[in-house]
Design an enzyme around this catalytic site. Structure first.
Site, PDB file in Angstrom:
ATOM      1  N   GLY A 244       1.529  -6.435   1.411  1.00  0.00           N
ATOM      2  CA  GLY A 244       2.032  -5.828   2.646  1.00  0.00           C
ATOM      3  C   GLY A 244       3.415  -5.269   2.424  1.00  0.00           C
ATOM      4  N   SER A 245       4.191  -5.220   3.498  1.00  0.00           N
ATOM      5  CA  SER A 245       5.496  -4.582   3.425  1.00  0.00           C
ATOM      6  C   SER A 245       6.502  -5.456   2.676  1.00  0.00           C
ATOM      7  CB  SER A 245       6.008  -4.311   4.842  1.00  0.00           C
ATOM      8  OG  SER A 245       6.154  -5.526   5.533  1.00  0.00           O
ATOM      9  N   GLY A 249       7.326  -9.474   2.795  1.00  0.00           N
ATOM     10  CA  GLY A 249       7.346 -10.163   1.499  1.00  0.00           C
ATOM     11  C   GLY A 249       8.619 -10.976   1.336  1.00  0.00           C
ATOM     12  N   GLU A 266       2.498  -8.451  -3.494  1.00  0.00           N
ATOM     13  CA  GLU A 266       2.259  -7.038  -3.804  1.00  0.00           C
ATOM     14  C   GLU A 266       2.874  -6.252  -2.664  1.00  0.00           C
ATOM     15  OE1 GLU A 266       0.712  -6.039  -6.471  1.00  0.00           O
ATOM     16  OE2 GLU A 266      -0.483  -7.755  -7.124  1.00  0.00           O
ATOM     17  N   CYS A 300       0.031   1.726  -1.134  1.00  0.00           N
ATOM     18  CA  CYS A 300       1.284   1.169  -1.649  1.00  0.00           C
ATOM     19  C   CYS A 300       1.735   1.891  -2.909  1.00  0.00           C
ATOM     20  CB  CYS A 300       1.135  -0.324  -1.894  1.00  0.00           C
ATOM     21  SG  CYS A 300      -0.324  -0.737  -2.844  1.00  0.00           S
ATOM     22  N   GLU A 397       9.780   4.092   1.780  1.00  0.00           N
ATOM     23  CA  GLU A 397       8.328   4.219   1.799  1.00  0.00           C
ATOM     24  C   GLU A 397       7.924   4.756   3.167  1.00  0.00           C
ATOM     25  OE1 GLU A 397       5.962   0.517   1.913  1.00  0.00           O
ATOM     26  OE2 GLU A 397       4.748   1.398   0.317  1.00  0.00           O
TER      27      GLU A 397
HETATM   28  P1  NAI Z   1       3.084  -6.121   7.383  1.00  0.00           P
HETATM   29  O1  NAI Z   1       3.691  -6.388   6.069  1.00  0.00           O
HETATM   30  O2  NAI Z   1       3.786  -6.591   8.590  1.00  0.00           O
HETATM   31  O3  NAI Z   1       1.618  -6.740   7.451  1.00  0.00           O
HETATM   32  C1  NAI Z   1       0.859  -7.175   6.355  1.00  0.00           C
HETATM   33  C2  NAI Z   1       0.180  -8.496   6.695  1.00  0.00           C
HETATM   34  O4  NAI Z   1       1.151  -9.506   6.852  1.00  0.00           O
HETATM   35  C3  NAI Z   1      -0.609  -8.492   7.993  1.00  0.00           C
HETATM   36  O5  NAI Z   1      -1.769  -9.261   7.811  1.00  0.00           O
HETATM   37  C4  NAI Z   1       0.331  -9.178   8.968  1.00  0.00           C
HETATM   38  O6  NAI Z   1      -0.336  -9.819  10.023  1.00  0.00           O
HETATM   39  C5  NAI Z   1       0.992 -10.190   8.093  1.00  0.00           C
HETATM   40  N1  NAI Z   1       2.322 -10.636   8.546  1.00  0.00           N
HETATM   41  C6  NAI Z   1       3.224  -9.990   9.309  1.00  0.00           C
HETATM   42  N2  NAI Z   1       4.324 -10.736   9.480  1.00  0.00           N
HETATM   43  C7  NAI Z   1       4.130 -11.870   8.787  1.00  0.00           C
HETATM   44  C8  NAI Z   1       4.910 -13.048   8.556  1.00  0.00           C
HETATM   45  N3  NAI Z   1       6.130 -13.168   9.052  1.00  0.00           N
HETATM   46  N4  NAI Z   1       4.391 -14.016   7.796  1.00  0.00           N
HETATM   47  C9  NAI Z   1       3.178 -13.888   7.250  1.00  0.00           C
HETATM   48  N5  NAI Z   1       2.397 -12.838   7.447  1.00  0.00           N
HETATM   49  C10 NAI Z   1       2.861 -11.824   8.196  1.00  0.00           C
HETATM   50  O7  NAI Z   1       2.821  -4.577   7.485  1.00  0.00           O
HETATM   51  P2  NAI Z   1       2.525  -3.741   8.822  1.00  0.00           P
HETATM   52  O8  NAI Z   1       3.319  -4.239   9.966  1.00  0.00           O
HETATM   53  O9  NAI Z   1       1.075  -3.705   8.984  1.00  0.00           O
HETATM   54  O10 NAI Z   1       3.103  -2.356   8.397  1.00  0.00           O
HETATM   55  C11 NAI Z   1       4.494  -2.115   8.404  1.00  0.00           C
HETATM   56  C12 NAI Z   1       4.878  -1.215   7.292  1.00  0.00           C
HETATM   57  O11 NAI Z   1       4.684  -1.873   6.054  1.00  0.00           O
HETATM   58  C13 NAI Z   1       4.049   0.032   7.195  1.00  0.00           C
HETATM   59  O12 NAI Z   1       4.587   1.046   7.967  1.00  0.00           O
HETATM   60  C14 NAI Z   1       4.091   0.345   5.740  1.00  0.00           C
HETATM   61  O13 NAI Z   1       5.211   1.153   5.474  1.00  0.00           O
HETATM   62  C15 NAI Z   1       4.263  -0.976   5.073  1.00  0.00           C
HETATM   63  N6  NAI Z   1       3.023  -1.498   4.493  1.00  0.00           N
HETATM   64  C16 NAI Z   1       2.919  -1.513   3.151  1.00  0.00           C
HETATM   65  C17 NAI Z   1       1.773  -1.969   2.565  1.00  0.00           C
HETATM   66  C18 NAI Z   1       1.642  -1.961   1.113  1.00  0.00           C
HETATM   67  O14 NAI Z   1       0.563  -2.247   0.603  1.00  0.00           O
HETATM   68  N7  NAI Z   1       2.679  -1.652   0.378  1.00  0.00           N
HETATM   69  C19 NAI Z   1       0.637  -2.429   3.335  1.00  0.00           C
HETATM   70  C20 NAI Z   1       0.866  -2.431   4.741  1.00  0.00           C
HETATM   71  C21 NAI Z   1       2.020  -1.957   5.276  1.00  0.00           C
END
Ligand code: NAI
Ligand code: MG
Length: 785
Positions: A244-245, A249, A266, A300, A397
Site C-alpha cells: 500500500g502507500s 507503511g 511493498e 506501484c 507518486e
Molecule cells: P492505503 O495504504 O491507505 O491502503 C492500503 C491498505 O492498508 C488497505 O487495505 C487499507 O485498509 C489498509 N490500511 C489503511 N490504514 C491502515 C493502518 N493504519 N494500519 C493497517 N492497515 C491500514 O492506501 P489507500 O488509502 O487505498 O490509497 C492512498 C494512496 O496510497 C493512493 O492515492 C496511492 O497513491 C497510494 N497507494 C499505493 C499503492 C501501492 O501499491 N504503491 C497501493 C494503494 C495505494
C-alpha cells in the site's frame, strides 16, 4: 459506408463483456457478505457493514462486513489454532491444496475477471489477460515450493500466523502474492482486502471452502484502515505483510517496532522509464503505454517518470501524443477499452490536485482532444513535458494516468536523474546497446529493472523495493525467506563453557598497566571523540580494564559521511579484491593473536584464544563468500532471462552484541563488508576494547578509508542517531528489547532496513547474515531477433 471506407477507418464498436455471471453471484449472496473465519461465514461483532461500489458507474455492488478488533481477534485465534496442524502438514499435502486453488481459479477465471473489473474499474482486457492468469501462476509456482521446502529450505520453519493487508489496485493478484508463499511455507493467514475492492477475495474464500482447506488456514476479514491497524497490533500475529502507500507503511513500521513481528512492506514508487537515443522508438512508445496507462497508472511500479535523451525528446513526445490521441477511455467491461475507471472519487481528486500543481509549477500539460465519459470516475491519459526534476509531479507518486517527462544528456545524468527520488521500486531502460543498458541497470537503485520492456511480472521473479519503496521480496526463491525462520539453535561450545572466573583470575596476574584511551576510528583515522569524554570499561569481576572514547551524534554523523563517501568505490571494488582485503585483515589479526586473546579474556572472562581463532575463521568465511554469493537466473516465461542479483544495501550501522565481541565484529562486519556495504560499527559497550584494538589491524590493511568506521559510546544513544539518519540504509542492532523498539521506530523516517538481535547468545549463521547484508535486484532481459 463502403467497404473501403470501413477498412480505412476501422472504427471500434462497443464489445462489452457480459456482467451477468458476476451479478448473479452477487445476487445469490443477496448482495451481502460476512467475514470468513475458521472456515465459516460469520456476522461481524461490530454489526456494521459498508458498501463496495463500481467506480465505472457509481453503483453499489454489495455490502460487506466491517471487522472490528473483536473480529480480528477471532480470526487470529482461528489461524493460531489451524497453525498447529498446518505447520506439521507435509509439504506434498500443502502443495496439493495450492494446486487445487490454482485449478479452481482457472476454472472460474472469467467470473473472477468480470468481478474484479466491476469492483475495481480496470479494463476487462487486463483482468482477463494479466491479473487472473498471474494469480493462477502464483498458486502453481508456490505449490512447487511447498513440495520442495523440506529439501530446499532445510533448517527453516514457518513463521506462524501472518497478517496480510493489501491495496485495491490489484486486489486478487496481491492476495495471491501474499497467500500463496505463506501457505506454501506452512503459515496460516488472516488477510484483509482493501475497502474499495473486497469482492474477489470473498470469492477466493469460497474456493478455500470448496477444496476442503482445513478451517482457519485462510481467514478473510473485510474492513477499513482501522481493521488493518487492529491486525497489525494484535499480539498473536507473528508477521505482517503489507502492500500500500508509503504513509501507511511507515505507520505499520512504527506500530510493530520492538514487537518481534517480522515485517515486509511493498510501498510506493516513482519509477523511471529511461529512453536512450539509440532505442527502438516505436517499441519504447508502446512501452510507455504499458508503463503508465496500464491500470490507469494506479500501479506501484508505474513508469511515471519518462527520462528521455535530449536529441530524441521532441520526436518521442510527438509519437507519444499521436499514440495518446488514439487511446480509448471508457466502460471497463468493453474489451476494446485501454483505460478504465479510477478507483474512487477521492483518488480522482488527488490526481486532479497534483495535475493542477504541475501546471502551477510550470510544466507543460498535454491531453488528448477527446473527452472522457462524464459519468463515473474517469481521467484522460496525460503528459507533462518541461518538468523540473525537483517539482512535485517529478517527486510524488500520483497513482494515476499522468506521465512526467524530463530530458538528460549523458548516461551518467540519466542515472543521477533516475536515482533522484526517495523511492526505488522499479525502472525500465530502453537502448539497443546491451552494454549500456546493463551498465545503467546495475546503477539504478531499484528492486526490479526491465530492459527494453516494462511491467513484466511472474511468480518466479522477486518483486520489491529499495529505499522508501519498502523491503522484502514477493515471488522467486528470494520471496520465500519472508515466510520462514531459522530453527532455533542452541549455543555451541565456542568458549562459552569455560569457567568465567578462572580465566579472568588467571589473566589478572599478567595484566598490563592501563595505558591509553582509545579514540574513534573514522574515515581511516583515529580521531578524538567530539564530546571530549571517555568511558571506563570493566571486567566481569569489576576491575577497570581500559577506557574508550564516548562518541556522540556528531561523531556518528562524521562516520556516516565517511561511509557514504566510500560506498560507491567499495561497491564497485571487484569481488576478488574485496576477498583479498578481508584475507589480509585476517592475516594482520593473526599476527596479534596473543594480544587480542589476552584482551578478550580480560574483558569477558572467557577463553580469548578460542575466540580469536573463531574470529579468524569468520573473516576467512566472509572473504570466501565475497566472490561466491551468487544470484539466480529465474526461468520466467516469455523469451527472457531474469537475473536476480544480490546487491549491497549501502551504508550500514552495526551495533554489536555483548558476547564474543571480536567474533561478533568479524562475523557481522566481515560479512557485511564482503557484500559491498560500508560500515559504522558500534562495539558492545561492555566489551569494546577488542574493537578499538582492531584499529591497528585496519590501519595496516588495505581497507579503503571510510569503509569501516568504529564509534564507541552508549549503545542506545548511538543506535538512535544511526536509525534516524537519512543517509544510513540499514541498521543491525544487537541489544536489549527496548532498543529493538527504538531502532525500528526511528528507522521509519527513510524506511531503512533493520535487523534486531539479542544482546547475547549465539550469533546468527552466515547464510542469514549474507541475506541481511544484500537486497535482490531482478533485471529482466528479453531476447529475440
Ligand atoms: P492505503 O495504504 O491507505 O491502503 C492500503 C491498505 O492498508 C488497505 O487495505 C487499507 O485498509 C489498509 N490500511 C489503511 N490504514 C491502515 C493502518 N493504519 N494500519 C493497517 N492497515 C491500514 O492506501 P489507500 O488509502 O487505498 O490509497 C492512498 C494512496 O496510497 C493512493 O492515492 C496511492 O497513491 C497510494 N497507494 C499505493 C499503492 C501501492 O501499491 N504503491 C497501493 C494503494 C495505494
Ligand atoms: Mg469497489
Amino acid at each position: 459506408m463502403t467497404l473501403t471506407e470501413i477498412m480505412q477507418t476501422l472504427p471500434y464498436g462497443p464489445a462489452p463483456e457480459a456482467a451477468q455471471p458476476a451479478m448473479d453471484w452477487l445476487k445469490a449472496h443477496k448482495g451481502r457478505f460476512q467475514l470468513f473465519i475458521a472456515g465459516k461465514w460469520r456476522n461481524p461483532a461490530s454489526r456494521e457493514w459498508f458498501a463496495t461500489i463500481n467506480p465505472a458507474n457509481g453503483q453499489k455492488l454489495a455490502e460487506v462486513a466491517l471487522a472490528n478488533a473483536t473480529d480480528v481477534d477471532k480470526a487470529v485465534k482461528a489461524a493460531r489454532k489451524a497453525f498447529v496442524e498446518w505447520s506439521q502438514t507435509r509439504g506434498h499435502v500443502r502443495a496439493r491444496y495450492l494446486y487445487a486453488m490454482a485449478r479452481q481459479i482457472q476454472k472460474h477465471a472469467r467470473l473472477f475477471a468480470v468481478l474484479e473489473t466491476l469492483d475495481n474499474g480496470k479494463p476487462i482486457r487486463e483482468t482477463r489477460d494479466t491479473d487472473i492468469p498471474l494469480v493462477a501462476r502464483h498458486f502453481y509456482y508456490h505449490a512447487g515450493w511447498a513440495q520442495l521446502m523440506e529439501s530446499e529450505l532445510a533448517g527453516y520453519v514457518p513463521v506462524g500466523v501472518v497478517g496480510q493487508i493489501i491495496p485495491w489496485n490489484f486486489p486478487l493478484l496481491m492476495l495471491a502474492w501474499k497467500v500463496a508463499p505463506a501457505l506454501a511455507m506452512g503459515n496460516t493467514v488472516v488477510l484483509k482486502p482493501a475497502e474499495f475492492t473486497p469482492l474477489t477475495a470473498l470469492l477466493f474464500a469460497e474456493i478455500c471452502q470448496n477444496i476442503g482447506l482445513p478451517p482457519g488456514v485462510v481467514n478473510i476479514i473485510t474492513g477499513d484502515g482501522q481493521t488493518g491497524a487492529a491486525l497489525v497490533e494484535h499480539p498473536g500475529v507473528d508477521k505482517i505483510a503489507f502492500t500500500g502507500s508509503t504513509e501507511v507503511g511507515r505507520i505499520i513500521r512504527r506500530a510493530t517496532a520492538g514487537s518481534g513481528k517480522k515485517l515486509s512492506l511493498e510501498l510506493g514508487g516513482k519509477s523511471p522509464f529511461v529512453v536512450f537515443e539509440d532505442a527502438d522508438l516505436e517499441s519504447a512508445v508502446e512501452g510507455v503505454v504499458d508503463a503508465i496507462w496500464f491500470n490507469q497508472g494506479q500501479v506501484c511500479c508505474a513508469g511515471s517518470r519518462l527520462l528521455v535523451q535530449e536529441g530524441i525528446a521532441e520526436k518521442m513526445y510527438a509519437k507519444l501524443r499521436a499514440r495518446m490521441e488514439k487511446l480509448r477511455v471508457g466502460d471497463p467491461l468493453d474489451k476494446a477499452v485501454d483505460l478504465g475507471a479510477i478507483i474512487a472519487p477521492v483518488q480522482l481528486e488527488k490526481i486532479q490536485r497534483l495535475v493542477q500543481k504541475g501546471v502551477e509549477e510550470g510544466a507543460k500539460l498535454w491531453q488528448p482532444s477527446w473527452a472522457v465519459p462524464a459519468e463515473g470516475c474517469f481521467y484522460p491519459p496525460t503528459l507533462f513535458t518541461e518538468v523540473a526534476p525537483a517539482s512535485t509531479i517529478a517527486q510524488e507518486e500520483i497513482f494515476g494516468p499522468v506521465l512526467a517527462a524530463l530530458t538528460f544528456r549523458t548516461p551518467e545524468e540519466a542515472v543521477r536523474l533516475a536515482n533522484n527520488t526517495r523511492y526505488g521500486l522499479a525502472a525500465s531502460i530502453w537502448s539497443e546497446d546491451i552494454n549500456l543498458a546493463l551498465d545503467v541497470a546495475t546503477q539504478i537503485k531499484a528492486g526490479t529493472v526491465w530492459i527494453n520492456s516494462t511491467n513484466l511480472f511472474d511468480a518466479a521473479s522477486g518483486f520489491g523495493g529499495y529505499r522508501e519503496s519498502g523491503f522484502g521480496r514477493e515471488g522467486g526463491k528470494e520471496g520465500l525467506w519472508e515466510y520462514v525462520k531459522k530453527i532455533e539453535q542452541h549455543r555451541t561450545a565456542q568458549g562459552q563453557s569455560s569457567a568465567r572466573g578462572l580465566t579472568a583470575r588467571a589473566s589478572a596476574e599478567s595484566l598490563p598497566p592501563i595505558d591509553r584511551t582509545a579514540k574513534l576510528f573514522i574515515g581511516g583515522k583515529q580521531v578524538r571523540p567530539d564530546s571530549g569524554y571517555s568511558k571506563a570499561v570493566y571486567a566481569p569481576d569489576g576491575r577497570l580494564v581500559g577506557e574508550v572514547g564516548l562518541g556522540n551524534r556528531k561523531d556518528i554523523r562524521n562516520a556516516v559521511e565517511a561511509a557514504r563517501s566510500a560506498q560507491e568505490g567499495w561497491r564497485k571494488t571487484a569481488a576478488h579484491s574485496k576477498a583479498q582485503i578481508l584475507y589480509f585483515l585476517a592475516e594482520n589479526l593473526s599476527q596479534r593473536a596473543e594480544e587480542f586473546a589476552r584482551r578478550l579474556s580480560e574483558q569477558t572472562g572467557q577463553d580469548g584464544a578460542a575466540e580469536v581463532e573463531a574470529a579468524l575463521e569468520a573473516l576467512f568465511t566472509a572473504a570466501a563468500w565475497a566472490d561466491k554469493y551468487e544470484g539466480l537466473v529465474h526461468p520466467t516465461p516469455l523469451r527472457n532471462v531474469t537475473l536476480a542479483i544480490p546487491e549491497p544495501i549501502g551504508v550500514m550501522g552495526i551495533l554489536c552484541p555483548d558476547d564474543q565481541p571480536l567474533l561478533a565484529l568479524a562475523r557481522l562486519a566481515g560479512t557485511a563488508l564482503a557484500m559491498g556495504n560500508t560500515l559504522v560499527v558500534v562495539p558492545s559497550p561492555l566489551a569494546p576494547l577488542s574493537a578499538t584494538d582492531f584499529y591497528q589491524v585496519l590501519e595496516t590493511s588495505d581497507i579503503p578509508a571510510g569503509t569501516f568506521n568504529i564509534v564507541t559510546g552508549e549503545r542506545d544513544e548511538l543506535a538512535r542517531t544511526l536509525a534516524e539518519h537519512d543517509d544510513v540504509d540499514a541498521v543491525w542492532y544487537a541489544g536489549p528489547r527496548a532498543g529493538w523498539a527504538l531502532v525500528e521506530k526511528a528507522s521509519a523516517g527513510n524506511m531503512k532496513r533493520t535487523w534486531t538481535l539479542p544482546h547475547s547468545g549465539p550469533l546468527p549463521d552466515t547464510d542469514e547474515i549474507l541475506r541481511q547484508a544484500t537486497q535482490v535486484k531482478n533485471i529482466w532481459v528479453p531476447y529475440g531477433a
